[in-house]
Scaffold this active site. Structure first.
Site, short mmCIF file in Angstrom:
data_model
loop_
_atom_site.label_atom_id
_atom_site.label_comp_id
_atom_site.label_asym_id
_atom_site.label_seq_id
_atom_site.Cartn_x
_atom_site.Cartn_y
_atom_site.Cartn_z
N ASP A 79 10.05 -3.19 -7.11
CA ASP A 79 10.40 -4.21 -8.12
C ASP A 79 11.49 -5.15 -7.64
O ASP A 79 11.45 -6.34 -7.90
CB ASP A 79 10.84 -3.50 -9.41
CG ASP A 79 9.69 -2.70 -9.99
OD1 ASP A 79 8.64 -3.30 -10.25
OD2 ASP A 79 9.83 -1.47 -10.12
N GLN A 139 1.71 3.29 -5.65
CA GLN A 139 0.71 2.74 -6.58
C GLN A 139 -0.40 2.01 -5.84
O GLN A 139 -1.57 2.10 -6.21
CB GLN A 139 1.37 1.77 -7.57
CG GLN A 139 2.27 2.42 -8.60
CD GLN A 139 1.48 3.23 -9.63
OE1 GLN A 139 0.44 2.82 -10.11
NE2 GLN A 139 1.99 4.42 -9.94
N HIS A 145 4.54 -2.92 -13.47
CA HIS A 145 5.77 -2.75 -14.25
C HIS A 145 6.37 -4.14 -14.42
O HIS A 145 6.27 -4.98 -13.51
CB HIS A 145 6.71 -1.81 -13.49
CG HIS A 145 8.09 -1.70 -14.05
ND1 HIS A 145 8.36 -1.57 -15.39
CD2 HIS A 145 9.30 -1.69 -13.43
CE1 HIS A 145 9.67 -1.49 -15.57
NE2 HIS A 145 10.26 -1.57 -14.40
N GLY A 161 1.39 7.28 -8.32
CA GLY A 161 0.10 6.96 -7.73
C GLY A 161 -0.72 8.19 -7.36
O GLY A 161 -1.94 8.22 -7.59
N GLU A 189 13.50 6.16 -17.97
CA GLU A 189 13.90 6.79 -16.70
C GLU A 189 15.41 7.02 -16.64
O GLU A 189 15.86 8.02 -16.08
CB GLU A 189 13.35 6.04 -15.48
CG GLU A 189 13.76 4.62 -15.32
CD GLU A 189 12.79 3.78 -14.47
OE1 GLU A 189 11.64 4.18 -14.27
OE2 GLU A 189 13.21 2.70 -14.02
N TYR A 195 0.86 -1.19 0.00
CA TYR A 195 0.00 0.00 0.00
C TYR A 195 0.89 1.24 0.00
O TYR A 195 0.87 2.06 0.90
CB TYR A 195 -0.92 -0.03 1.23
CG TYR A 195 -2.18 0.79 1.06
CD1 TYR A 195 -3.23 0.34 0.27
CD2 TYR A 195 -2.31 2.04 1.67
CE1 TYR A 195 -4.38 1.08 0.11
CE2 TYR A 195 -3.48 2.78 1.52
CZ TYR A 195 -4.50 2.29 0.74
OH TYR A 195 -5.65 3.04 0.58
N GLY A 196 1.73 1.33 -1.06
CA GLY A 196 2.61 2.48 -1.21
C GLY A 196 2.02 3.42 -2.24
O GLY A 196 0.80 3.58 -2.35
N SER A 221 9.87 32.79 -27.73
CA SER A 221 10.44 33.93 -28.46
C SER A 221 11.42 33.41 -29.51
O SER A 221 12.06 32.37 -29.31
CB SER A 221 11.14 34.87 -27.49
OG SER A 221 12.38 34.30 -27.11
N1 LIG Z 1 6.03 4.99 -8.43
C1 LIG Z 1 5.57 5.16 -9.65
O1 LIG Z 1 5.45 6.28 -10.12
C2 LIG Z 1 5.17 3.98 -10.49
C3 LIG Z 1 4.53 4.17 -11.72
C4 LIG Z 1 4.12 3.06 -12.46
C5 LIG Z 1 4.39 1.79 -11.99
N2 LIG Z 1 5.04 1.63 -10.79
C6 LIG Z 1 5.28 0.27 -10.31
O2 LIG Z 1 4.40 -0.01 -9.22
C7 LIG Z 1 4.97 -0.99 -8.37
C8 LIG Z 1 4.95 -0.48 -6.94
O3 LIG Z 1 5.78 0.67 -6.85
P1 LIG Z 1 5.50 1.81 -5.77
O4 LIG Z 1 6.22 3.02 -6.24
O5 LIG Z 1 4.05 1.88 -5.47
O6 LIG Z 1 6.24 1.20 -4.49
P2 LIG Z 1 6.33 1.88 -3.05
O7 LIG Z 1 5.64 3.18 -3.00
O8 LIG Z 1 7.76 1.82 -2.67
O9 LIG Z 1 5.42 0.92 -2.14
C9 LIG Z 1 5.85 -0.28 -1.78
C10 LIG Z 1 4.91 -0.93 -0.77
O10 LIG Z 1 5.45 -2.21 -0.57
C11 LIG Z 1 5.73 -2.42 0.79
N3 LIG Z 1 6.99 -3.16 0.92
C12 LIG Z 1 8.22 -2.76 0.56
N4 LIG Z 1 9.13 -3.72 0.81
C13 LIG Z 1 8.44 -4.74 1.36
C14 LIG Z 1 8.83 -6.02 1.86
N5 LIG Z 1 10.10 -6.45 1.79
N6 LIG Z 1 7.86 -6.81 2.37
C15 LIG Z 1 6.59 -6.39 2.42
N7 LIG Z 1 6.15 -5.19 1.98
C16 LIG Z 1 7.09 -4.37 1.45
C17 LIG Z 1 5.83 -1.06 1.43
O11 LIG Z 1 5.43 -1.20 2.75
P3 LIG Z 1 5.65 -0.05 3.87
O12 LIG Z 1 4.59 0.96 3.58
O13 LIG Z 1 5.46 -0.76 5.15
O14 LIG Z 1 7.04 0.47 3.65
C18 LIG Z 1 4.86 -0.24 0.57
O15 LIG Z 1 3.55 -0.32 1.07
C19 LIG Z 1 6.37 -1.25 -8.92
O16 LIG Z 1 6.31 -2.36 -9.76
C20 LIG Z 1 6.66 -0.01 -9.75
O17 LIG Z 1 7.59 -0.20 -10.78
C21 LIG Z 1 5.42 2.69 -10.03
#
Ligand SMILES: NC(=O)c1ccc[n+]([C@@H]2O[C@H](COP(=O)([O-])OP(=O)(O)OC[C@H]3O[C@@H](n4cnc5c(N)ncnc54)[C@H](OP(=O)(O)O)[C@@H]3O)[C@@H](O)[C@H]2O)c1
Length: 306
Positions: free
Chosen positions: A69, A15, A92, A118, A176, A12-13, A233
């Protein structure tokens, strides 16, 4: 189709929160899987009743992995037995293409990748303006489900591009590295430093090289390259035409090609997973540098009025 299925959102980060809230508002049944901590507490505050990953997977047919990831492979390994036979979603393709999670027993996969963070996905969903995005499937019968999921999280169906896991992964990583988090930030910082070195006030240098980078990109998106060239301009247009090539010379194409090939061959993925294995020392060092940087302290001072 999606409305009849139970969806687990693991993580629950950035995305995870946006997917979960948008899906819930679109009428889907969502359960959140989260470890105790920030994401878990945020999910509760948003009115969900988060459970462990194991519980969420057991209860659901569709499992969306919205985790960093570089962590996905390890987490999937621990859940392997429970995941058998499920439909697995990703935002992703990194873990699918380079992380070895592409052949879990009887699993089918889809990708729903919004083109934006997100917070923007959620804000645009509330506004009703929606973001572009891409989808991919491992089995063609999953196509309607993937399209439904994308609509449910607020991807604009008119700008929903069908792709493959590999194409999405290569494009995302290359984009990126070359532009979004590589080229642009480095150029902004170096141009800022050049102005300051030559006596410009920090505030002036910041406005010219950083703040205006955003405004010109917004205009580019609104009007396209040709119409924009008529709206800036002639002095700016001529200066850019004659000097831009010196900043990014034709030889840069060779480096771009090399960077792309490092992505395609998996060399970059290997290097990045080694960095993760070693505790991400380069990331920590660069974050420390940025925290102490002149550009960041200036930004903090000016941010409320930008
Ligand atoms: N960020 C972007 O702009 C974006 C755009 C498109 C696609 N994506 C993709 O979306 C996916 C998620 O990315 P995100 O940016 O949403 O990630 P994020 O914000 O870093 O969120 C990660 C979530 O995973 C949890 N987590 C991290 N490590 C963990 C572990 N070892 N065990 C259990 N839970 C863990 C975190 O928990 P805590 O809250 O407890 O830390 C957090 O809730 C990825 O595949 C990324 O490539 C991201």
């Amino acid at each position: 189709m999606l409305a009849q299925k139970q969806i687990a959102i693991l993580g629950y980060g950035n995305q995870g929160q946006a997917h979960a809230l948008n899906l819930r508002d679109s009428g889907s049944s969502v359960v959140i899987g989260a470890r105790p901590g920030t994401g878990f507490d945020r999910a509760k505050a948003d009115g969900f009743s988060p459970v462990s990953f194991q519980d969420a997977v057991q209860r659901s047919e569709i499992i969306m992995l919205l985790l960093p990831d570089q962590e996905i492979s390890k987490i999937v390994q621990d859940l392997q037995l429970l995941l058998a036979g499920k439909v697995i979603g990703l935002a992703h393709g990194f873990a699918y293409v380079f992380g070895g999670i592409d052949s879990l027993p009887n699993c089918r996969y889809f990708l729903a990748g919004p083109k934006g963070a997100g917070a923007i996905l959620r804000a645009r969903f509330i506004e009703g303006t929606f973001l572009p995005g891409a989808f991919a499937v491992s089995h063609s019968e999953l196509k309607p489900l993937a399209q439904d999921y994308c609509r449910g999280i607020g991807i604009n169906p008119k700008l929903l591009i069908e792709t493959t896991f590999r194409e999405e992964t290569e494009c995302d990583l290359f984009g990126e590295q070359a532009v979004l988090c590589g080229g642009i930030f480095r150029l902004m910082e170096m141009a800022f430093e050049t102005l300051v070195k030559n006596g410009a006030s920090r505030e002036m240098a910041f406005l010219e090289t950083c703040f205006e980078a955003k405004t010109i990109l917004d205009l580019w998106m609104k009007y396209g390259p040709y119409e924009l060239s008529r709206r800036i301009s002639p002095t700016a247009f001529y200066g850019g035409l004659t000097r831009g090539k010196r900043v990014v010379p034709d030889e840069a194409r060779m480096e771009l090609e090399k960077i792309f090939q490092e992505v395609r061959s998996g060399e970059f993925a290997k290097e990045w997973l080694e960095e993760v294995e070693n505790g991400t020392p380069s990331l920590s060092k660069e974050r420390e540098r940025l925290k102490k940087s002149e550009l960041d302290s200036l930004y903090q001072k000016m941010r409320d009025n930008l």
